[in-house]
Motif scaffolding. Structure first.
Motif, short mmCIF file in Angstrom:
data_model
loop_
_atom_site.label_atom_id
_atom_site.label_comp_id
_atom_site.label_asym_id
_atom_site.label_seq_id
_atom_site.Cartn_x
_atom_site.Cartn_y
_atom_site.Cartn_z
N MET A 4 -22.51 -50.06 -48.00
CA MET A 4 -23.62 -51.12 -48.44
C MET A 4 -24.14 -51.77 -47.50
O MET A 4 -25.55 -52.20 -47.59
N ARG A 5 -23.46 -52.12 -46.32
CA ARG A 5 -24.16 -53.05 -45.06
C ARG A 5 -25.11 -52.05 -44.52
O ARG A 5 -26.39 -52.63 -44.20
N LEU A 8 -28.17 -52.18 -47.13
CA LEU A 8 -28.71 -53.38 -46.92
C LEU A 8 -29.66 -53.73 -45.86
O LEU A 8 -30.70 -54.04 -45.90
N GLU A 46 -21.62 -57.14 -41.36
CA GLU A 46 -21.39 -57.79 -42.65
C GLU A 46 -22.30 -58.99 -42.49
O GLU A 46 -21.78 -59.89 -41.91
N SER A 48 -22.55 -62.42 -44.59
CA SER A 48 -21.84 -63.05 -45.87
C SER A 48 -22.90 -63.20 -46.83
O SER A 48 -24.05 -63.35 -46.62
N SER A 49 -22.32 -63.43 -48.06
CA SER A 49 -23.36 -63.86 -49.11
C SER A 49 -24.16 -64.94 -48.94
O SER A 49 -25.36 -64.91 -49.31
N GLU A 50 -23.80 -65.80 -48.45
CA GLU A 50 -24.57 -67.08 -47.83
C GLU A 50 -25.53 -66.72 -47.06
O GLU A 50 -26.82 -67.00 -47.18
N LEU A 52 -26.95 -63.66 -46.39
CA LEU A 52 -27.78 -62.70 -47.00
C LEU A 52 -28.81 -63.42 -48.16
O LEU A 52 -30.10 -63.26 -47.71
N SER A 53 -28.25 -64.56 -48.60
CA SER A 53 -29.22 -65.20 -49.32
C SER A 53 -30.44 -66.07 -48.43
O SER A 53 -31.52 -66.00 -48.70
N LEU A 63 -33.05 -61.79 -54.03
CA LEU A 63 -31.70 -61.13 -53.64
C LEU A 63 -31.73 -59.87 -54.86
O LEU A 63 -31.15 -58.83 -54.40
N LEU A 67 -31.06 -55.95 -54.04
CA LEU A 67 -30.11 -55.03 -54.53
C LEU A 67 -30.74 -53.94 -55.37
O LEU A 67 -30.01 -52.76 -55.30
#
Lengths: 103, 103
Positions: A4-5, A8, A46, A48-50, A52-53, A63, A67
């Motif tokens: 995934m990384r 992305l 990677e 983090s979700s934060e 990435l946002s 986002l 995805l």
């Protein structure tokens, strides 16, 4: 199998390049170091979700869209044309030119 | 704003519950601790890309499908019906029953 990384990161780089923006500009807006953003784009770290946002925000990108595109890339065989840029998923323009010249 | 790990975790839990499988079974197949999988499902821990692939494998789920579903969930207002389970995204069955009873 593509991680995934990796997928992305390619998409994030593709969006940044399409917008003709520098790592410096996007990293500054996303409040992440230039080196770290570069590693994320290359799939070496990677996000983090934060984070990435935050990067999506800096790129004015939803986002959900990122995805969906990443999902598409994971289904698409390597070398298929990218819907966004007309290049293989995540491939920078220069690499494409290089392979044409080398061919 | 929903974080990616929250949306991913909900979908992973939704798939596991749809398959009527336990945390123990899936965590064992994915070679992750039960507690860690539970935290990932609840959006409390980030799953590395390798671990996410492993969990998808344990659920016989394509990563591309998981990302497409997660993208869908991120666009869907909270409370919208989930395509997969007929419940709000990631909501366990018991919560839905509870809210019906409370209404």
């Amino acid at each position: 199998m593509t991680l995934m990384r990796t997928a992305l990161g390619r998409r994030l780089r593709s969006h940044r390049e399409t917008q003709r923006r520098t790592l410096r500009d996007v990293s500054s807006r996303a409040r992440v170091s230039l080196g770290y953003l570069s590693e994320i784009e290359r799939g070496q770290k990677e996000a983090s979700s934060e984070l990435l946002s935050s990067i999506c925000g800096a790129l004015d990108l939803e986002l959900a869209d990122l995805l969906a595109e990443t999902s598409y890339d994971l289904r698409t065989p390597l070398g298929a044309t990218d819907l966004l840029t007309g290049h293989p998923p995540g491939a920078p323009v220069l690499s494409s030119l290089d392979s044409l010249i080398a061919a």
